[in-house]
Design an enzyme around this catalytic site. Structure first.
Site, mmCIF file in Angstrom:
data_model
loop_
_atom_site.group_PDB
_atom_site.id
_atom_site.type_symbol
_atom_site.label_atom_id
_atom_site.label_comp_id
_atom_site.label_asym_id
_atom_site.label_seq_id
_atom_site.Cartn_x
_atom_site.Cartn_y
_atom_site.Cartn_z
ATOM 1 C CB THR A 1 -0.921 0.006 1.245
ATOM 2 O OG1 THR A 1 -1.436 1.323 1.455
ATOM 3 C CG2 THR A 1 -0.197 -0.409 2.513
ATOM 4 C CG ASP A 2 -1.023 5.111 -0.811
ATOM 5 O OD1 ASP A 2 -1.578 4.455 0.110
ATOM 6 O OD2 ASP A 2 -1.569 6.091 -1.369
ATOM 7 C CD GLU A 3 -3.134 3.695 4.399
ATOM 8 O OE1 GLU A 3 -2.965 3.630 5.621
ATOM 9 O OE2 GLU A 3 -4.238 3.653 3.848
ATOM 10 C CE1 TYR B 1 -3.672 -2.322 5.931
ATOM 11 C CE2 TYR B 1 -3.353 0.015 5.461
ATOM 12 C CZ TYR B 1 -3.576 -1.279 5.018
ATOM 13 O OH TYR B 1 -3.691 -1.530 3.674
ATOM 14 C CE LYS C 1 -0.767 -4.555 3.048
ATOM 15 N NZ LYS C 1 -1.338 -5.824 2.514
HETATM 16 P P1 NAD Z 1 -10.797 -6.019 2.646
HETATM 17 O O1 NAD Z 1 -10.699 -5.723 4.093
HETATM 18 O O2 NAD Z 1 -12.025 -5.603 1.896
HETATM 19 O O3 NAD Z 1 -10.630 -7.587 2.402
HETATM 20 C C1 NAD Z 1 -9.661 -8.361 3.038
HETATM 21 C C2 NAD Z 1 -9.989 -9.827 2.782
HETATM 22 O O4 NAD Z 1 -8.969 -10.630 3.392
HETATM 23 C C3 NAD Z 1 -11.325 -10.274 3.378
HETATM 24 O O5 NAD Z 1 -12.034 -11.052 2.444
HETATM 25 C C4 NAD Z 1 -10.925 -11.097 4.594
HETATM 26 O O6 NAD Z 1 -11.859 -12.108 4.919
HETATM 27 C C5 NAD Z 1 -9.605 -11.680 4.103
HETATM 28 N N1 NAD Z 1 -8.731 -12.082 5.220
HETATM 29 C C6 NAD Z 1 -8.400 -11.355 6.320
HETATM 30 N N2 NAD Z 1 -7.600 -12.064 7.126
HETATM 31 C C7 NAD Z 1 -7.386 -13.266 6.507
HETATM 32 C C8 NAD Z 1 -6.621 -14.409 6.838
HETATM 33 N N3 NAD Z 1 -5.932 -14.484 7.977
HETATM 34 N N4 NAD Z 1 -6.623 -15.451 5.977
HETATM 35 C C9 NAD Z 1 -7.343 -15.400 4.834
HETATM 36 N N5 NAD Z 1 -8.103 -14.346 4.479
HETATM 37 C C10 NAD Z 1 -8.113 -13.284 5.300
HETATM 38 O O7 NAD Z 1 -9.487 -5.396 2.001
HETATM 39 P P2 NAD Z 1 -9.224 -4.679 0.599
HETATM 40 O O8 NAD Z 1 -9.547 -3.245 0.719
HETATM 41 O O9 NAD Z 1 -9.826 -5.484 -0.492
HETATM 42 O O10 NAD Z 1 -7.627 -4.787 0.531
HETATM 43 C C11 NAD Z 1 -7.017 -5.913 -0.077
HETATM 44 C C12 NAD Z 1 -5.513 -5.730 -0.043
HETATM 45 O O11 NAD Z 1 -5.142 -4.532 -0.706
HETATM 46 C C13 NAD Z 1 -4.940 -5.624 1.363
HETATM 47 O O12 NAD Z 1 -3.704 -6.308 1.392
HETATM 48 C C14 NAD Z 1 -4.715 -4.139 1.548
HETATM 49 O O13 NAD Z 1 -3.679 -3.883 2.464
HETATM 50 C C15 NAD Z 1 -4.351 -3.724 0.147
HETATM 51 N N6 NAD Z 1 -4.638 -2.328 -0.207
HETATM 52 C C16 NAD Z 1 -5.899 -1.835 -0.042
HETATM 53 C C17 NAD Z 1 -6.171 -0.525 -0.427
HETATM 54 C C18 NAD Z 1 -7.561 0.050 -0.295
HETATM 55 O O14 NAD Z 1 -7.744 1.249 -0.524
HETATM 56 N N7 NAD Z 1 -8.583 -0.731 0.033
HETATM 57 C C19 NAD Z 1 -5.154 0.272 -0.981
HETATM 58 C C20 NAD Z 1 -3.880 -0.282 -1.130
HETATM 59 C C21 NAD Z 1 -3.637 -1.586 -0.756
HETATM 60 P P1 TYD Z 2 -10.107 5.335 4.994
HETATM 61 O O1 TYD Z 2 -11.184 5.080 3.994
HETATM 62 O O2 TYD Z 2 -10.218 4.731 6.340
HETATM 63 O O3 TYD Z 2 -8.733 4.953 4.287
HETATM 64 P P2 TYD Z 2 -7.204 5.207 4.773
HETATM 65 O O4 TYD Z 2 -7.208 5.588 6.194
HETATM 66 O O5 TYD Z 2 -6.604 3.866 4.549
HETATM 67 O O6 TYD Z 2 -6.662 6.266 3.875
HETATM 68 O O7 TYD Z 2 -9.987 6.910 5.198
HETATM 69 C C1 TYD Z 2 -9.750 7.771 4.092
HETATM 70 C C2 TYD Z 2 -9.658 9.182 4.633
HETATM 71 O O8 TYD Z 2 -10.939 9.558 5.152
HETATM 72 C C3 TYD Z 2 -8.678 9.330 5.776
HETATM 73 O O9 TYD Z 2 -8.000 10.578 5.660
HETATM 74 C C4 TYD Z 2 -9.550 9.305 7.013
HETATM 75 C C5 TYD Z 2 -10.840 9.920 6.531
HETATM 76 N N1 TYD Z 2 -12.054 9.427 7.222
HETATM 77 C C6 TYD Z 2 -12.968 10.335 7.792
HETATM 78 O O10 TYD Z 2 -12.782 11.558 7.733
HETATM 79 N N2 TYD Z 2 -14.067 9.829 8.419
HETATM 80 C C7 TYD Z 2 -14.303 8.490 8.509
HETATM 81 O O11 TYD Z 2 -15.337 8.097 9.127
HETATM 82 C C8 TYD Z 2 -13.383 7.579 7.911
HETATM 83 C C9 TYD Z 2 -13.594 6.095 7.999
HETATM 84 C C10 TYD Z 2 -12.262 8.100 7.283
#
Ligand code: NAD
Ligand code: TYD
Length: 338
Positions: A125-127, A149, A153
């Site tokens: 992730t970019d985080e 988190y 990562k």
């Molecule tokens: P999500 O929370 O929607 O889904 C995570 C999935 O992983 C779920 O289906 C959950 O059941 C499964 N899971 C959790 N723990 C597990 C375990 N121990 N064994 C097997 N399965 C397990 O997440 P997402 O938003 O789809 O993110 C997916 C990936 O992308 C993650 O690695 C996250 O760090 C990365 N990512 C997400 C974002 C974003 O904006 N959502 C951005 C950059 C990277």
């Molecule tokens: P989020 O969707 O939790 O993603 P991330 O923290 O991984 O970037 O949050 C996106 C942005 O929105 C972040 O700056 C936090 C803000 N945010 C709120 O202002 N209110 C909320 O209830 C949530 C969940 C996030």
């Protein structure tokens, strides 16, 4: 047939990727391995559950007896499974260490022994770069994760790299920016604000609302991953960003406008602890391989709002009927005054 293992495929990005993979590659057999935590939902895979080229296995990536045999038979592993919500990691980091770090270790150990493995995609992730005051993060920049988190990562990201450098596992690491689109669990800001606004419930905006994220539509993310599985070079890191820098307050106003709701629904609340101010990615390395995002933020946000408006069957059982979600919401937002 090419055997592909997708971990976390019942979650938001994973399920979008499974659908993308099956419809794009007629010669892929995809196995989804997912523990079905609160964020994993079989509804996300309902279109592909009957597909003869897809199998679903319920299991934990941190369990070698579940994950090991599946990795052993795979040519491609795309590792999405993780605990993913920053606010939950602030409330308690244990599961993040167990899944995001230890679970990745278990998969990498299995990958060392897998005879046919040609690609292991570590979804990072970019985080991991931490908050960037100005400019854009490049793949070679120092990692400065600032919450549990992003720190977990970052650990997994570098562990995966170490398995390439040490054992030659064909790892690439991808660092995507904030994703949005259909099937995102309504704890993340976009689906939370859309579904609250539909119900005329206030949207809790953290701090001064001036934090910035770089938004990437999930389908553009899937296209990039697909390209990188073949075109990526083992041992390399690739940023994947939409190039859409948006302040949270502007995002919130856009959502309210699309739903024809008043700005009085904005509820300023106390800031997230250690809230990263800004993320921004330099994506020139990926763009040189021919990728460019196809979905503009305006179009993607309008489509996403429409998806949640038309698919209440998907989110109402979580938001209205799941006691665990109610408890979570109450603990996060109940008495959170600005
Ligand atoms: P999500 O929370 O929607 O889904 C995570 C999935 O992983 C779920 O289906 C959950 O059941 C499964 N899971 C959790 N723990 C597990 C375990 N121990 N064994 C097997 N399965 C397990 O997440 P997402 O938003 O789809 O993110 C997916 C990936 O992308 C993650 O690695 C996250 O760090 C990365 N990512 C997400 C974002 C974003 O904006 N959502 C951005 C950059 C990277
Ligand atoms: P989020 O969707 O939790 O993603 P991330 O923290 O991984 O970037 O949050 C996106 C942005 O929105 C972040 O700056 C936090 C803000 N945010 C709120 O202002 N209110 C909320 O209830 C949530 C969940 C996030």
């Amino acid at each position: 047939m090419i055997k592909v293992l997708v971990t976390g495929g019942a979650g938001f990005i994973g399920s979008n990727f499974v659908r993308h993979a099956l419809s794009t590659h007629g010669d892929w057999e995809v196995t989804t391995l997912d523990k079905l935590t609160y964020a994993g939902r079989l509804e996300n895979l309902k279109d592909v559950m009957d597909n003869p080229r897809h199998a679903f296995v319920k299991g934990d990536v941190a369990d070698p007896t579940a994950a090991g045999p599946l990795v052993a038979e795979s040519e491609i592993v795309v590792h999405f499974a993780a605990e993913t919500h920053v606010d939950r990691s602030i409330a308690g980091a244990g599961e993040f260490i167990m899944t995001d770090v230890y679970g990745t270790f278990v998969l990498l150990e299995a990958a060392r022994q897998a005879p046919s493995l040609r690609r292991f995609v570590q979804i990072s992730t970019d985080e991991v770069y931490g908050s960037v005051a100005d400019g854009s993060s490049r793949e070679t920049d120092e990692l400065r994760p600032r919450n549990p988190y992003s720190a977990s990562k970052a650990g997994a990201d570098r562990l995966a790299y170490s398995y390439w450098a040490t054992y030659g596992v064909p790892v690439i690491v991808t660092r995507a920016s904030n994703n949005y689109g259909p099937n995102q669990f309504p704890e993340k800001v976009i689906p939370l604000f859309i579904t609250n606004a539909i119900d005329n419930v206030p949207v809790p905006l953290y701090g001064d609302g001036l934090n910035e994220r770089d938004w990437l539509h999930v389908s553009d993310h899937c296209q990039a991953l697909d390209l990188l599985i073949d075109a990526g070079v083992s041992g390399e890191v690739y940023n994947i960003g939409g190039g859409n820098q948006v302040r949270n307050v502007d995002l919130t106003r856009s959502i309210l406008q699309l739903l024809d709701k008043p700005e009085s629904l904005i509820r300023p609340v106390a800031d997230r602890l250690g809230h990263d101010r800004r993320y921004s990615l330099d994506t020139s390395r990926l763009r040189r391989l021919g990728w460019t995002p196809r979905i503009s933020f305006d179009m993607g946000l309008a489509q996403t709002v429409a998806w949640y408006a038309q698919n209440e069957w998907w989110w109402r059982p979580i938001k209205d009927a799941d006691p665990a979600f109610r408890t979570y919401y109450e603990s996060q937002y109940g008495s959170r005054d600005a």
